[in-house]
Design a protein around this motif. Sequence first.
Motif, PDB file in Angstrom:
ATOM      1  N   THR A  24      21.081   3.036   1.432  1.00  0.00           N
ATOM      2  CA  THR A  24      22.497   3.392   1.580  1.00  0.00           C
ATOM      3  C   THR A  24      23.430   2.330   0.997  1.00  0.00           C
ATOM      4  N   ILE A  25      23.232   1.079   1.388  1.00  0.00           N
ATOM      5  CA  ILE A  25      24.110   0.013   0.894  1.00  0.00           C
ATOM      6  C   ILE A  25      23.949  -0.220  -0.609  1.00  0.00           C
ATOM      7  N   PRO A  26      22.716  -0.339  -1.146  1.00  0.00           N
ATOM      8  CA  PRO A  26      22.593  -0.482  -2.605  1.00  0.00           C
ATOM      9  C   PRO A  26      23.179   0.706  -3.370  1.00  0.00           C
ATOM     10  N   LEU A  27      22.959   1.924  -2.859  1.00  0.00           N
ATOM     11  CA  LEU A  27      23.526   3.111  -3.503  1.00  0.00           C
ATOM     12  C   LEU A  27      25.045   3.026  -3.546  1.00  0.00           C
ATOM     13  N   THR A  28      25.628   2.553  -2.459  1.00  0.00           N
ATOM     14  CA  THR A  28      27.081   2.389  -2.398  1.00  0.00           C
ATOM     15  C   THR A  28      27.560   1.342  -3.391  1.00  0.00           C
ATOM     16  N   LEU A  29      26.905   0.186  -3.390  1.00  0.00           N
ATOM     17  CA  LEU A  29      27.319  -0.913  -4.268  1.00  0.00           C
ATOM     18  C   LEU A  29      27.216  -0.527  -5.746  1.00  0.00           C
ATOM     19  N   ILE A  30      26.096   0.055  -6.128  1.00  0.00           N
ATOM     20  CA  ILE A  30      25.888   0.416  -7.538  1.00  0.00           C
ATOM     21  C   ILE A  30      26.890   1.488  -7.967  1.00  0.00           C
ATOM     22  N   SER A  31      27.039   2.510  -7.142  1.00  0.00           N
ATOM     23  CA  SER A  31      27.942   3.614  -7.488  1.00  0.00           C
ATOM     24  C   SER A  31      29.387   3.135  -7.567  1.00  0.00           C
ATOM     25  N   PHE A  32      29.782   2.289  -6.629  1.00  0.00           N
ATOM     26  CA  PHE A  32      31.167   1.821  -6.631  1.00  0.00           C
ATOM     27  C   PHE A  32      31.428   0.904  -7.820  1.00  0.00           C
ATOM     28  N   ALA A  33      30.469   0.047  -8.143  1.00  0.00           N
ATOM     29  CA  ALA A  33      30.643  -0.863  -9.284  1.00  0.00           C
ATOM     30  C   ALA A  33      30.816  -0.079 -10.581  1.00  0.00           C
ATOM     31  N   ILE A  34      29.960   0.915 -10.792  1.00  0.00           N
ATOM     32  CA  ILE A  34      30.073   1.740 -12.002  1.00  0.00           C
ATOM     33  C   ILE A  34      31.379   2.521 -11.981  1.00  0.00           C
ATOM     34  N   GLY A  35      31.698   3.084 -10.822  1.00  0.00           N
ATOM     35  CA  GLY A  35      32.927   3.856 -10.702  1.00  0.00           C
ATOM     36  C   GLY A  35      34.172   3.019 -10.948  1.00  0.00           C
ATOM     37  N   LEU A  36      34.152   1.767 -10.508  1.00  0.00           N
ATOM     38  CA  LEU A  36      35.311   0.893 -10.691  1.00  0.00           C
ATOM     39  C   LEU A  36      35.513   0.554 -12.165  1.00  0.00           C
ATOM     40  N   VAL A  37      34.421   0.298 -12.869  1.00  0.00           N
ATOM     41  CA  VAL A  37      34.530   0.040 -14.313  1.00  0.00           C
ATOM     42  C   VAL A  37      35.113   1.267 -15.018  1.00  0.00           C
ATOM     43  N   LEU A  38      34.589   2.427 -14.653  1.00  0.00           N
ATOM     44  CA  LEU A  38      35.091   3.676 -15.229  1.00  0.00           C
ATOM     45  C   LEU A  38      36.574   3.865 -14.895  1.00  0.00           C
ATOM     46  N   ALA A  39      36.942   3.532 -13.657  1.00  0.00           N
ATOM     47  CA  ALA A  39      38.331   3.687 -13.217  1.00  0.00           C
ATOM     48  C   ALA A  39      39.276   2.803 -14.027  1.00  0.00           C
ATOM     49  N   ILE A  40      38.854   1.578 -14.307  1.00  0.00           N
ATOM     50  CA  ILE A  40      39.694   0.664 -15.091  1.00  0.00           C
ATOM     51  C   ILE A  40      39.940   1.240 -16.488  1.00  0.00           C
ATOM     52  N   VAL A  41      38.870   1.722 -17.102  1.00  0.00           N
ATOM     53  CA  VAL A  41      38.997   2.296 -18.452  1.00  0.00           C
ATOM     54  C   VAL A  41      39.920   3.504 -18.440  1.00  0.00           C
ATOM     55  N   VAL A  42      39.702   4.404 -17.493  1.00  0.00           N
ATOM     56  CA  VAL A  42      40.510   5.623 -17.415  1.00  0.00           C
ATOM     57  C   VAL A  42      41.973   5.296 -17.133  1.00  0.00           C
ATOM     58  N   THR A  86      17.010  17.335 -16.572  1.00  0.00           N
ATOM     59  CA  THR A  86      16.496  17.057 -15.236  1.00  0.00           C
ATOM     60  C   THR A  86      16.674  15.576 -14.923  1.00  0.00           C
ATOM     61  N   ILE A  87      17.405  15.301 -13.860  1.00  0.00           N
ATOM     62  CA  ILE A  87      17.677  13.925 -13.447  1.00  0.00           C
ATOM     63  C   ILE A  87      17.131  13.741 -12.035  1.00  0.00           C
ATOM     64  N   PRO A  88      16.336  12.694 -11.783  1.00  0.00           N
ATOM     65  CA  PRO A  88      15.817  12.454 -10.426  1.00  0.00           C
ATOM     66  C   PRO A  88      16.935  12.333  -9.399  1.00  0.00           C
ATOM     67  N   ALA A  89      16.543  12.456  -8.135  1.00  0.00           N
ATOM     68  CA  ALA A  89      17.527  12.522  -7.054  1.00  0.00           C
ATOM     69  C   ALA A  89      18.429  11.295  -6.969  1.00  0.00           C
ATOM     70  N   LEU A  90      17.844  10.101  -6.940  1.00  0.00           N
ATOM     71  CA  LEU A  90      18.654   8.894  -6.775  1.00  0.00           C
ATOM     72  C   LEU A  90      19.613   8.677  -7.937  1.00  0.00           C
ATOM     73  N   PRO A  91      19.159   8.759  -9.206  1.00  0.00           N
ATOM     74  CA  PRO A  91      20.122   8.643 -10.311  1.00  0.00           C
ATOM     75  C   PRO A  91      21.195   9.737 -10.277  1.00  0.00           C
ATOM     76  N   SER A  92      20.830  10.938  -9.840  1.00  0.00           N
ATOM     77  CA  SER A  92      21.823  12.014  -9.722  1.00  0.00           C
ATOM     78  C   SER A  92      22.910  11.624  -8.735  1.00  0.00           C
ATOM     79  N   ALA A  93      22.493  11.030  -7.618  1.00  0.00           N
ATOM     80  CA  ALA A  93      23.464  10.588  -6.611  1.00  0.00           C
ATOM     81  C   ALA A  93      24.367   9.493  -7.176  1.00  0.00           C
ATOM     82  N   VAL A  94      23.780   8.550  -7.898  1.00  0.00           N
ATOM     83  CA  VAL A  94      24.574   7.464  -8.493  1.00  0.00           C
ATOM     84  C   VAL A  94      25.595   8.026  -9.474  1.00  0.00           C
ATOM     85  N   ILE A  95      25.164   8.964 -10.303  1.00  0.00           N
ATOM     86  CA  ILE A  95      26.076   9.558 -11.289  1.00  0.00           C
ATOM     87  C   ILE A  95      27.227  10.277 -10.588  1.00  0.00           C
ATOM     88  N   ALA A  96      26.894  11.109  -9.603  1.00  0.00           N
ATOM     89  CA  ALA A  96      27.930  11.881  -8.907  1.00  0.00           C
ATOM     90  C   ALA A  96      28.906  10.972  -8.170  1.00  0.00           C
TER      91      ALA A  96
END
Length: 220
Positions: A24-42, A86-96
């Motif tokens: 749960t915590i690593p999924l949160t950290l990774i997703s938020f970090a990627i999302g924040l970079v994307l947010a800055i660009v957007v 086809t994307i595995p479950a964990l990477p799918s969650a990170v992407i979403a």
Amino acid sequence: MDARVWGIVVDSFTKLLIPGITVTIPLTLISFAIGLVLAIVVALVRVAKVPVASQIAWFYVWVFRGTPLLVQLFVIFFGLPSVGITIPALPSAVIAFSLNVGAYASETLRGAILAVPKGQLEAGLAANMPYVTIMRRIILPQSFRSAFPALFNSFIALVKDTSLAANITVVEMFMSAQRVVAIYYEPLALYIEVGLIYLLFCTVLGWLQDYCEKKLNEHF
């Protein structure tokens, strides 16, 4: 609550806590970090009104803010295989989660950037500073300070939102709770227990947010 139920709750604590810490915590950290970079660009693209790119950024924000996160998870994990992706479950969650965070956080940052007095940008341009340098050294630091509480709130919300990943078979904390419930069939006690663990995580993060805000106030 009888002794048997207490025994189940005590025995299940580590079975729930460990997936929380390791997934749960690593999924949160990774997703938020990627999302924040994307947010800055957007946010920068929309503020600068870059032709075509700003329209694409607007469309992305419109779609991901206007549709449920659960639907986004299902489209990526269950929908894309129908077109050969086809994307595995964990990477799918990170992407979403990353795309969802990016959409919301970009609006937070865009508002913070626009709140910085225009005179600071004009002063930088008058001093012949490149636009990118002005943004990096002057505008963005001030924007992050004002946007920090909202961004951290989004991070805390994401900790709880990761429970939706159980719907696409990611074995995070909530999925682990569901499995324990299936074994012992004590849903009330076990779902309250996992809820309290989420509450514990979010409380600690709330303390961290308060600490970080105090430090930021000392420097701005």
